[in-house]
Design a protein around this motif. Structure first.
Motif, PDB file in Angstrom:
ATOM      1  N   LEU A 179       2.120  28.774  -4.339  1.00  0.00           N
ATOM      2  CA  LEU A 179       1.362  28.112  -5.401  1.00  0.00           C
ATOM      3  C   LEU A 179       1.740  28.639  -6.783  1.00  0.00           C
ATOM      4  O   LEU A 179       1.980  27.848  -7.703  1.00  0.00           O
ATOM      5  CB  LEU A 179      -0.148  28.249  -5.173  1.00  0.00           C
ATOM      6  N   GLU A 180       1.811  29.944  -6.948  1.00  0.00           N
ATOM      7  CA  GLU A 180       2.156  30.498  -8.257  1.00  0.00           C
ATOM      8  C   GLU A 180       3.541  30.007  -8.698  1.00  0.00           C
ATOM      9  O   GLU A 180       3.736  29.643  -9.868  1.00  0.00           O
ATOM     10  CB  GLU A 180       2.114  32.024  -8.238  1.00  0.00           C
ATOM     11  N   GLN A 181       4.479  29.970  -7.795  1.00  0.00           N
ATOM     12  CA  GLN A 181       5.831  29.505  -8.105  1.00  0.00           C
ATOM     13  C   GLN A 181       5.803  28.035  -8.539  1.00  0.00           C
ATOM     14  O   GLN A 181       6.453  27.662  -9.516  1.00  0.00           O
ATOM     15  CB  GLN A 181       6.732  29.677  -6.885  1.00  0.00           C
ATOM     16  N   ILE A 182       5.038  27.202  -7.844  1.00  0.00           N
ATOM     17  CA  ILE A 182       4.917  25.786  -8.218  1.00  0.00           C
ATOM     18  C   ILE A 182       4.328  25.651  -9.618  1.00  0.00           C
ATOM     19  O   ILE A 182       4.840  24.898 -10.447  1.00  0.00           O
ATOM     20  CB  ILE A 182       4.061  25.014  -7.192  1.00  0.00           C
ATOM     21  N   VAL A 183       3.252  26.390  -9.886  1.00  0.00           N
ATOM     22  CA  VAL A 183       2.590  26.318 -11.191  1.00  0.00           C
ATOM     23  C   VAL A 183       3.565  26.727 -12.297  1.00  0.00           C
ATOM     24  O   VAL A 183       3.665  26.056 -13.338  1.00  0.00           O
ATOM     25  CB  VAL A 183       1.310  27.184 -11.216  1.00  0.00           C
ATOM     26  N   ARG A 184       4.313  27.788 -12.077  1.00  0.00           N
ATOM     27  CA  ARG A 184       5.277  28.246 -13.090  1.00  0.00           C
ATOM     28  C   ARG A 184       6.444  27.262 -13.232  1.00  0.00           C
ATOM     29  O   ARG A 184       6.850  26.937 -14.353  1.00  0.00           O
ATOM     30  CB  ARG A 184       5.768  29.643 -12.761  1.00  0.00           C
ATOM     31  N   THR A 238       4.525  12.118  -4.810  1.00  0.00           N
ATOM     32  CA  THR A 238       4.866  13.072  -5.862  1.00  0.00           C
ATOM     33  C   THR A 238       3.966  14.313  -5.847  1.00  0.00           C
ATOM     34  O   THR A 238       4.250  15.273  -6.560  1.00  0.00           O
ATOM     35  CB  THR A 238       4.762  12.403  -7.243  1.00  0.00           C
ATOM     36  N   ASP A 239       2.898  14.268  -5.059  1.00  0.00           N
ATOM     37  CA  ASP A 239       1.974  15.404  -4.992  1.00  0.00           C
ATOM     38  C   ASP A 239       2.629  16.581  -4.279  1.00  0.00           C
ATOM     39  O   ASP A 239       3.492  16.404  -3.413  1.00  0.00           O
ATOM     40  CB  ASP A 239       0.696  15.022  -4.237  1.00  0.00           C
ATOM     41  N   PHE A 240       2.167  17.760  -4.629  1.00  0.00           N
ATOM     42  CA  PHE A 240       2.593  18.980  -3.950  1.00  0.00           C
ATOM     43  C   PHE A 240       1.588  19.304  -2.859  1.00  0.00           C
ATOM     44  O   PHE A 240       0.425  18.925  -2.937  1.00  0.00           O
ATOM     45  CB  PHE A 240       2.669  20.153  -4.937  1.00  0.00           C
ATOM     46  N   ASN A 241       2.025  20.057  -1.855  1.00  0.00           N
ATOM     47  CA  ASN A 241       1.140  20.503  -0.783  1.00  0.00           C
ATOM     48  C   ASN A 241       1.396  21.977  -0.517  1.00  0.00           C
ATOM     49  O   ASN A 241       2.555  22.376  -0.355  1.00  0.00           O
ATOM     50  CB  ASN A 241       1.361  19.686   0.494  1.00  0.00           C
ATOM     51  N   VAL A 242       0.332  22.761  -0.502  1.00  0.00           N
ATOM     52  CA  VAL A 242       0.422  24.194  -0.231  1.00  0.00           C
ATOM     53  C   VAL A 242      -0.480  24.501   0.956  1.00  0.00           C
ATOM     54  O   VAL A 242      -1.651  24.132   0.960  1.00  0.00           O
ATOM     55  CB  VAL A 242      -0.013  25.026  -1.465  1.00  0.00           C
ATOM     56  N   LYS A 243       0.074  25.167   1.933  1.00  0.00           N
ATOM     57  CA  LYS A 243      -0.718  25.601   3.089  1.00  0.00           C
ATOM     58  C   LYS A 243      -1.031  27.083   2.908  1.00  0.00           C
ATOM     59  O   LYS A 243      -0.177  27.854   2.500  1.00  0.00           O
ATOM     60  CB  LYS A 243       0.045  25.345   4.376  1.00  0.00           C
TER      61      LYS A 243
END
Length: 162
Positions: free
Chosen positions: A89-94, A72-77
């Protein structure tokens, strides 16, 4: 309140200059907090720095074994010090409606700090996880704790159980 935990650059290629006992201690705190947050439906986001990575070096750029990862974790490179710069990242946070970002990982004086500032520039509330950041420089962590907002795991327990 929705909380997001950012676990920044805990990769073998980066933490090799830090003593293993420090890495183990930080992993223990991060894993405890990430478990608390996952259990209550909050977001855990792993940030991986892939700047300069060659295909033959992919294993060195993986997340260290001491960090627990769930499906369920997200991953950002990322390729820049600020994990918000030219990533999703900003899109995921929003999209996750995150109200508070808790930052952890390596290096306190570089990527953690730059991402902390990047969060503030985008209007997000950000705090550092006490005992959850690393640096190869001995004076950096006390300065980060002195100069930035900080949260301890007992406070996170209270937040998620209220």
């Amino acid at each position: 309140m929705k909380i997001g935990l950012l676990i920044i650059d805990l990769q073998e290629v980066h933490v090799s200059r830090v003593e293993q006992k420090e890495i183990d201690r930080v992993c223990e705190y991060i894993n405890y907090v990430s478990g608390l947050l996952r259990a209550k439906g909050h977001a855990v986001i792993h940030i991986q720095d892939i700047e300069g990575m060659q295909p033959s070096e992919e294993a060195k750029f993986g997340i260290i074994p001491g960090i627990e990862i769930e499906e369920t974790d997200f991953n950002v490179k990322k390729e820049y010090s600020n994990a918000f710069w030219k990533t999703d990242l900003e899109q995921i946070v929003r999209e996750q409606s995150i109200d508070l970002l808790i930052l952890s990982g390596y290096a306190a004086e570089h990527c953690v700090l730059f991402t902390y500032n990047g969060a503030a520039e985008r209007g997000f509330k950000a705090v550092l996880l006490q005992n959850g950041i690393l640096s190869s420089q001995s004076d950096v962590i006390p300065a980060a704790y002195r100069d930035r907002n900080l949260v301890s795991y007992p406070v996170i327990e209270a937040l998620v159980n209220s």
